[in-house]
Design a protein around this motif. Sequence first.
Motif, PDB file in Angstrom:
ATOM      1  N   ASP A  95       0.807  -1.236   0.000  1.00 46.93           N
ATOM      2  CA  ASP A  95       0.000   0.000   0.000  1.00 46.93           C
ATOM      3  C   ASP A  95       0.834   1.278   0.000  1.00 46.93           C
ATOM      4  OD1 ASP A  95      -2.466  -1.173  -0.177  1.00 46.93           O
ATOM      5  OD2 ASP A  95      -2.820  -1.201   1.982  1.00 46.93           O
ATOM      6  N   ILE A  96       2.035   1.255  -0.563  1.00 48.27           N
ATOM      7  CA  ILE A  96       2.837   2.485  -0.550  1.00 48.27           C
ATOM      8  C   ILE A  96       2.240   3.570  -1.439  1.00 48.27           C
ATOM      9  CG2 ILE A  96       4.981   1.304   0.023  1.00 48.27           C
ATOM     10  CD1 ILE A  96       5.891   1.823  -2.872  1.00 48.27           C
ATOM     11  N   GLU A  97       1.338   3.199  -2.343  1.00 44.82           N
ATOM     12  CA  GLU A  97       0.726   4.216  -3.194  1.00 44.82           C
ATOM     13  C   GLU A  97      -0.101   5.200  -2.374  1.00 44.82           C
ATOM     14  OE1 GLU A  97      -2.007   0.646  -3.154  1.00 44.82           O
ATOM     15  OE2 GLU A  97       0.138   0.941  -3.450  1.00 44.82           O
ATOM     16  N   ASP A 102       6.466  13.069  -0.038  1.00 48.09           N
ATOM     17  CA  ASP A 102       7.690  13.129   0.770  1.00 48.09           C
ATOM     18  C   ASP A 102       8.072  11.744   1.297  1.00 48.09           C
ATOM     19  OD1 ASP A 102       7.924  15.850   0.368  1.00 48.09           O
ATOM     20  OD2 ASP A 102       6.929  16.388   2.254  1.00 48.09           O
ATOM     21  N   GLU A 103       7.080  10.998   1.743  1.00 51.66           N
ATOM     22  CA  GLU A 103       7.357   9.641   2.244  1.00 51.66           C
ATOM     23  C   GLU A 103       7.863   8.735   1.120  1.00 51.66           C
ATOM     24  OE1 GLU A 103       4.181   9.099   5.886  1.00 51.66           O
ATOM     25  OE2 GLU A 103       3.400   9.162   3.832  1.00 51.66           O
ATOM     26  N   LEU A 104       7.270   8.880  -0.073  1.00 53.81           N
ATOM     27  CA  LEU A 104       7.742   8.092  -1.214  1.00 53.81           C
ATOM     28  C   LEU A 104       9.175   8.466  -1.581  1.00 53.81           C
ATOM     29  CD1 LEU A 104       4.571   8.041  -3.502  1.00 53.81           C
ATOM     30  CD2 LEU A 104       5.589   6.104  -2.288  1.00 53.81           C
ATOM     31  N   GLN A 105       9.501   9.752  -1.537  1.00 56.14           N
ATOM     32  CA  GLN A 105      10.863  10.185  -1.853  1.00 56.14           C
ATOM     33  C   GLN A 105      11.856   9.648  -0.828  1.00 56.14           C
ATOM     34  OE1 GLN A 105      11.909  11.777  -4.694  1.00 56.14           O
ATOM     35  NE2 GLN A 105      13.866  11.121  -3.874  1.00 56.14           N
ATOM     36  N   GLU A 106      11.463   9.669   0.434  1.00 56.94           N
ATOM     37  CA  GLU A 106      12.322   9.127   1.487  1.00 56.94           C
ATOM     38  C   GLU A 106      12.592   7.633   1.248  1.00 56.94           C
ATOM     39  OE1 GLU A 106      11.734   8.140   6.185  1.00 56.94           O
ATOM     40  OE2 GLU A 106      11.046  10.104   5.493  1.00 56.94           O
ATOM     41  N   GLU A 112      17.717   3.715  -3.091  1.00 62.17           N
ATOM     42  CA  GLU A 112      18.859   4.134  -3.909  1.00 62.17           C
ATOM     43  C   GLU A 112      20.160   3.857  -3.159  1.00 62.17           C
ATOM     44  OE1 GLU A 112      21.389   5.467  -6.755  1.00 62.17           O
ATOM     45  OE2 GLU A 112      19.272   4.980  -6.950  1.00 62.17           O
ATOM     46  N   LYS A 113      20.169   4.110  -1.862  1.00 60.35           N
ATOM     47  CA  LYS A 113      21.345   3.823  -1.038  1.00 60.35           C
ATOM     48  C   LYS A 113      21.631   2.321  -1.027  1.00 60.35           C
ATOM     49  CE  LYS A 113      23.218   4.464   3.589  1.00 60.35           C
ATOM     50  NZ  LYS A 113      22.917   4.838   4.972  1.00 60.35           N
TER      51      LYS A 113
END
Length: 150
Positions: A95-97, A102-106, A112-113
């Motif tokens: 359910d990340i959609e 901001d939460e998605l970018q985090e 990415e890390k």
Amino acid sequence: MDRWFRKFAKGTAEVVGHSQAFFVATSVVAIWALTGPLFHFSDTWQLVINTGTTIVTFLMVFLIQNTQNRDARAIHLKLDEIIRSIDLAHNEMIDIEKLSDDELQEMANRFEKIRSECETRSRRRERSVLTPQAAVDQKASYEGDQPDHK
């Protein structure tokens, strides 16, 4: 009513998404264009195509959006089930959609890390399994690609 609309929207999306529907629409426009001289390119002649295409476009937006919403929801549910069923998967992905931008970018930054760390480990592994001569060749190739910093 919802069941009827769902079936209608799905059927319509299938029909208008077919190549034959495109050729029918193109034929309608061509016939309209060819009748221009017959109607002396009048305002009424122009109004016919403008009104027709506007109405069709307006209605198709709702049908297509309904179909896309259903497809996206089904895909999300399938992905959620896959995530849930894999032991090592991050259940927080379910359910990340629904998260904020901001939460998605985090979350994207975090992954990415992880991706970057995996690439670093992979390069280290590749260097450690090289034969001595291959390591020398790879180092020479790498150094040859680097600009001089004098």
